[in-house]
Design a protein around this motif. Structure first.
Motif, short mmCIF file in Angstrom:
data_model
loop_
_atom_site.label_atom_id
_atom_site.label_comp_id
_atom_site.label_asym_id
_atom_site.label_seq_id
_atom_site.Cartn_x
_atom_site.Cartn_y
_atom_site.Cartn_z
N THR A 36 1.16 -14.74 -2.28
CA THR A 36 1.48 -13.35 -2.58
C THR A 36 0.18 -12.58 -2.75
O THR A 36 -0.66 -12.92 -3.59
N LEU A 37 0.00 -11.53 -1.94
CA LEU A 37 -1.21 -10.72 -2.00
C LEU A 37 -1.11 -9.61 -3.04
O LEU A 37 -2.11 -9.24 -3.66
N GLN A 38 0.07 -9.05 -3.17
CA GLN A 38 0.37 -8.05 -4.19
C GLN A 38 1.89 -7.98 -4.27
O GLN A 38 2.57 -8.52 -3.38
N PRO A 39 2.45 -7.39 -5.30
CA PRO A 39 3.91 -7.34 -5.37
C PRO A 39 4.53 -6.79 -4.08
O PRO A 39 4.15 -5.72 -3.60
N THR A 42 3.56 -10.66 1.10
CA THR A 42 3.21 -12.07 1.23
C THR A 42 2.48 -12.31 2.55
O THR A 42 2.66 -11.59 3.53
N GLY A 177 3.01 -0.30 -3.15
CA GLY A 177 1.82 0.29 -2.55
C GLY A 177 2.20 1.18 -1.37
O GLY A 177 3.30 1.71 -1.29
N THR A 203 -5.51 -4.04 0.63
CA THR A 203 -5.27 -5.45 0.30
C THR A 203 -5.24 -6.29 1.57
O THR A 203 -5.70 -7.44 1.58
N ASP A 495 -7.53 -9.58 1.45
CA ASP A 495 -8.44 -9.67 0.30
C ASP A 495 -9.90 -9.52 0.70
O ASP A 495 -10.78 -10.28 0.26
N PRO A 519 -2.90 -1.04 -2.15
CA PRO A 519 -2.32 -1.36 -3.46
C PRO A 519 -1.67 -0.13 -4.07
O PRO A 519 -1.82 0.99 -3.59
N ARG A 520 -0.93 -0.37 -5.14
CA ARG A 520 -0.25 0.73 -5.83
C ARG A 520 -1.28 1.71 -6.38
O ARG A 520 -2.30 1.33 -6.93
#
Length: 522
Positions: A36-39, A42, A177, A203, A495, A519-520
């Motif tokens: 998982t890279l951010q909510p 994936t 995001g 991200t 990343d 990202p958010r």
């Protein structure tokens, strides 16, 4: 450029409940590692056939037209008719080479009959690239042209890999995001996907649409097809070709076939617009208007020409508009004509724009545009039904092709989208039939946006044919999918680093635009 080396969630690691990729024989070793890279985002690395035995190298000989060819003056190509191939093979035998002639057949698609593409001529079977390269040198010394090729790139269904595929999945139910397209500081220059990602603090990212590469085809970096960024049309469509449409910054994605109409409207009359933010007279991938040569239909990797064009420019194009013969009406931020310059080309006022005319349109623009008058540029996108397509400021549209999957079924459209070149089967052979690095995009039944890269042009990652690309997209559960720019452009960033292996010898290729997972924002 390294391979993925990120920790996986214990619950998601080594997933095997998905449908295996339809590559090579069934039963090949296939592993999937997900992180998982951010909510809501994936990244899955799929490796299939990692333990595959090495295949052979060979030398593929360029076939001249020959006395028996329908066009004896045609330049050498990889495929020709059987008689020309046999003629070359006989000549090679006389020169001391053991040559073979192989028939190449290709699969049927939704709009192309497939069947026999042509015949190729090859020499030898070698365990290493260096041995094949050595034989190629001997071939050239004898006056023939050819290339060392790995047989794993041919696309045989019996090949056992390996394949390396990376999959980004953006789930709108939990994604907070933004998914946005970026072309960098301006349209006319290229940047790497990783640089675009770094500049935006992304991200993750993948390369996106086709673009001009050769200055002879226009401005390098300029989208070769539709480009809508933050709801603004900055590059017109290649008529009717598919595009990837990202709505609401990634909350909804679709594949759409768009056309357009544009006008330059003056005080008393209007003129038809031919393009937006591109060098007048050069239409990369064709699909423009009547009068374009050689065709007004899509024709991939071909630059059509037209001496009579009317093209609008915004400050997004670059520091200066293209220079050349013709006339340019320069507009201020209120759409007032502040200058008529000839020859055309130069800087634009702050917030301003311009319209360039070439050929017979010079007189028409002269009659329409007078200093001090208001000149409005109108551009409208249309969907397949001819209805107005109105992107919001949170919509991006990227050019693509061919289509791969529609409504959950294989639907590959190379003929419609200009990937079948009349009289040139070698182009189809190299671009569609053979395996190459690919970048794919689409949406699954759950509404998730899926972005895919597949490495290729190596012995440790064979790449995908267009047909295999469609099969992979379907196996990944995509309801609708399309092919984006591939080859040396194929790049995925996660990343802050490139996680795939771009195939250009120089490393990561600068591209026209990219899709960024942001990202958010607070």
């Amino acid at each position: 450029m390294g391979v993925l080396a990120v920790p996986a969630s214990p619950l998601e690691s080594q997933q095997r409940h998905h449908a295996a990729l339809p590559l090579g024989p069934s039963g090949l070793t296939e592993t999937r590692t997900t992180t998982t890279l951010q909510p809501g985002v994936t990244l899955t690395r799929i490796v299939r056939g990692a333990d595959a035995p090495a295949l052979h190298w060979t030398v593929e000989v360029s076939i001249p037209g020959g006395d028996t060819s329908p066009d004896p003056d045609a330049p050498p190509t990889a495929l020709k008719d059987r008689a020309s191939a046999d003629e070359l093979a006989a000549e090679l035998e006389r020169d001391g080479f053991t040559a073979r002639v192989e028939k190449v057949t290709t699969a049927k698609t939704a709009d192309y009959a497939g069947g026999t593409l042509g015949w190729r001529v090859r020499i030898g079977s070698y365990d290493s690239q260096s041995a094949a390269t050595s034989e190629r040198a001997r071939l050239r010394a004898a006056g023939h042209a050819g290339a060392a090729v790995y047989t794993g790139w041919d696309g045989a269904a019996t090949d056992r890999g390996p394949w390396r595929v990376d999959v980004l999945t953006i789930d709108p139910r939990t994604f907070r995001g933004d998914l946005e397209a970026s072309y960098g500081p301006d349209l006319e220059n290229r940047e790497t996907t990783s640089d675009l990602a770094k500049a935006a603090g992304a991200t993750a990212a993948v390369n996106a649409g086709f673009f001009v590469l050769d200055p002879k085809a226009g401005a390098p970096g300029d989208p070769a097809g539709v480009g809508v960024y933050d709801g603004r049309l900055l590059s017109e469509p290649v008529s009717g070709r598919p595009s990837l449409v990202v709505h609401d910054n990634g909350r909804r994605t679709e594949i759409a076939r768009l056309t357009w109409r544009g006008q330059v409207v003056g005080r008393d009359s209007s003129l038809r617009l031919n393009g937006v933010n591109r060098v007048p007279g050069l239409i990369r991938n064709c699909g423009g208007t009547e009068g374009d040569l050689p065709t007004a239909l899509p024709l991939h990797d071909v630059t059509c020409t037209n001496p009579d064009e009317l093209v609008a420019f915004t400050p997004d194009y670059g520091r200066h508009t293209p220079q050349g013969e013709g006339l340019e009406a320069v507009l201020d931020a209120r759409d007032r004509v502040v200058e008529l310059r000839s020859p055309r080309g130069g800087p634009l006022p702050d917030g301003g724009s311009s319209v360039q005319a070439t050929g017979r349109h010079v007189a028409e623009l002269t009659g329409l545009a007078r200093v001090g008058d208001r000149l409005r540029v109108k551009a409208t996108l249309l969907d397949e039904r001819g209805h107005r397509f109105s992107p919001s400021p949170r919509t991006d549209v990227l050019n693509a092709g061919p289509e791969l999957v529609r409504d959950g079924r294989l639907h590959v459209t190379p003929a419609t989208d200009g990937m079948v070149h009349p009289g040139d089967p070698s182009w189809y052979y190299g671009w569609v039939h053979k395996r190459n690095p690919r970048t794919l995009a689409g949406v699954d039944a759950a509404g998730r946006t899926v972005l895919v890269t597949a490495d290729g042009r190596g012995t440790d990652a064979l790449g995908l044919s267009i047909g295999e690309s469609a099969g992979v997209a379907k196996a990944l559960g995509l309801r609708d999918a399309v092919n984006l720019d591939g080859g040396g452009s194929t790049t995925m960033v996660a990343d802050g680093r490139v996680i795939n292996d771009p195939s250009d010898a120089a490393g990561e290729r600068p591209v026209g635009d990219a899709l960024l997972v942001l990202p958010r924002r607070n």
